[in-house]
Design a protein around this motif. Structure first.
Motif, mmCIF file in Angstrom:
data_model
loop_
_atom_site.group_PDB
_atom_site.id
_atom_site.type_symbol
_atom_site.label_atom_id
_atom_site.label_comp_id
_atom_site.label_asym_id
_atom_site.label_seq_id
_atom_site.Cartn_x
_atom_site.Cartn_y
_atom_site.Cartn_z
ATOM 1 N N ASP A 44 -0.510 3.502 -2.925
ATOM 2 C CA ASP A 44 -1.501 2.858 -3.929
ATOM 3 C C ASP A 44 -2.499 3.825 -4.185
ATOM 4 O O ASP A 44 -3.100 4.559 -3.315
ATOM 5 C CB ASP A 44 -2.102 1.677 -2.827
ATOM 6 C CG ASP A 44 -2.864 1.014 -3.846
ATOM 7 O OD1 ASP A 44 -3.192 1.320 -5.044
ATOM 8 O OD2 ASP A 44 -3.826 -0.019 -3.195
ATOM 9 N N GLN A 104 -5.549 3.085 -5.273
ATOM 10 C CA GLN A 104 -6.644 2.683 -5.014
ATOM 11 C C GLN A 104 -7.805 3.538 -3.920
ATOM 12 O O GLN A 104 -8.991 3.792 -4.376
ATOM 13 C CB GLN A 104 -6.809 1.128 -4.707
ATOM 14 C CG GLN A 104 -8.175 0.355 -4.536
ATOM 15 C CD GLN A 104 -9.144 0.398 -3.460
ATOM 16 O OE1 GLN A 104 -8.585 0.782 -2.140
ATOM 17 N NE2 GLN A 104 -10.380 0.421 -3.389
ATOM 18 N N HIS A 110 0.900 -1.263 0.318
ATOM 19 C CA HIS A 110 0.019 -0.039 -0.116
ATOM 20 C C HIS A 110 0.804 1.473 0.082
ATOM 21 O O HIS A 110 0.645 2.428 -0.504
ATOM 22 C CB HIS A 110 -1.095 0.007 1.004
ATOM 23 C CG HIS A 110 -1.881 -0.956 1.128
ATOM 24 N ND1 HIS A 110 -2.847 -1.400 0.291
ATOM 25 C CD2 HIS A 110 -1.946 -2.201 2.063
ATOM 26 C CE1 HIS A 110 -3.650 -2.532 0.674
ATOM 27 N NE2 HIS A 110 -3.108 -3.147 1.610
ATOM 28 N N PRO A 170 0.603 -2.695 -6.228
ATOM 29 C CA PRO A 170 -0.723 -2.427 -6.745
ATOM 30 C C PRO A 170 -0.944 -1.999 -8.147
ATOM 31 O O PRO A 170 0.001 -1.820 -8.752
ATOM 32 C CB PRO A 170 -1.140 -0.976 -5.674
ATOM 33 C CG PRO A 170 -0.028 -0.613 -5.459
ATOM 34 C CD PRO A 170 1.258 -1.546 -5.293
ATOM 35 N N MET A 178 0.387 3.496 -8.696
ATOM 36 C CA MET A 178 0.860 4.350 -7.490
ATOM 37 C C MET A 178 0.849 5.584 -8.241
ATOM 38 O O MET A 178 1.255 5.827 -9.097
ATOM 39 C CB MET A 178 2.031 3.506 -6.964
ATOM 40 C CG MET A 178 1.767 1.984 -6.568
ATOM 41 S SD MET A 178 3.403 1.745 -5.519
ATOM 42 C CE MET A 178 3.261 2.413 -3.962
#
Length: 221
Positions: free
Chosen positions: A178, A180, A83, A151, A154
């Protein structure tokens, strides 16, 4: 028989010398939990959050032009999904390349631990082409070898401090997060993407995050 033995001993000596010469030098900086200590170039202690996990270090002649020492830390979940990435690199051009000088020109700067850093930001999708032999290839290989998974996308901020007027030595710190949790993909934030106008705010935020999470303290020489 004695002549044959002498030849064999010479060959053994040659192979041993070549092995030592080709052996990669060991990293010179030390890591204790999430604290990295550098006793030279520069004399500094770098403290990362307690949630960071040390992946490892590597030192090698980057493109045969620079002595490069890289240390990697990540924040990851129980499934080893990365992450956050902390990429710390010490680099200096080799004496054999006196013509080489760094050419950073970013207008953005940041002060950390009394040191001035050039600031650059960018986004990157997992699986984008990586240059063979590059420092990125080295760090991603190291991360994946330890079972971590990068991920899909990024956001990165790169901080570079030049140690000398000749611009031949640097401390580089790259912090990545990350994408997301932002709800956006790399394609959304790229030029022409539906959320490209949100990129400046995200870049400002990750720069502030790096400043808050990475603490530098100068050490006495």
């Amino acid at each position: 028989m004695l002549k044959l033995l002498a030849v064999l001993l010479c060959l053994v000596g040659f192979v041993t010398d070549k092995f030592v010469a080709d052996k990669a030098p060991l990293p010179e900086r030390t890591v204790h939990d999430t604290t990295l200590v550098s006793q030279h170039d520069p004399h500094v202690q770098i403290q990362l959050p307690a949630s960071a996990q040390y992946v490892g270090a590597e030192r090698w002649p980057l493109y045969d032009i620079a002595d490069c020492e890289l240390h990697a830390f990540v924040e990851a979940d129980h499934q080893h999904n990365v992450h956050k990435l902390y990429w710390i690199q010490f680099e200096g051009y080799l004496p054999s390349r006196p013509d080489m000088h760094h050419t950073y020109d970013s207008p953005r700067h940041l002060q950390m631990g009394g040191l001035d850093f050039y600031v650059d930001t960018w986004i990157r999708a997992d699986g984008e082409k990586t240059e063979s032999g590059s420092d990125r290839e080295h760090i991603e290989t190291m991360i994946r070898a330890k079972g971590y998974k990068m991920p899909a996308g990024m956001l990165y901020v790169r901080l570079v401090h030049l140690l000398d007027a000749e611009k031949r030595r640097e401390l580089m710190i790259i912090y990545g997060e990350d994408l997301q949790p932002t709800g956006f993909a790399v394609t959304d934030l790229n030029e022409g993407g539906k959320a490209h106008d949100r990129l400046p705010a995200l870049e400002a935020d990750i720069t502030e995050q790096a400043k808050q999470k990475i603490h530098l303290q100068p050490l006495e020489p």
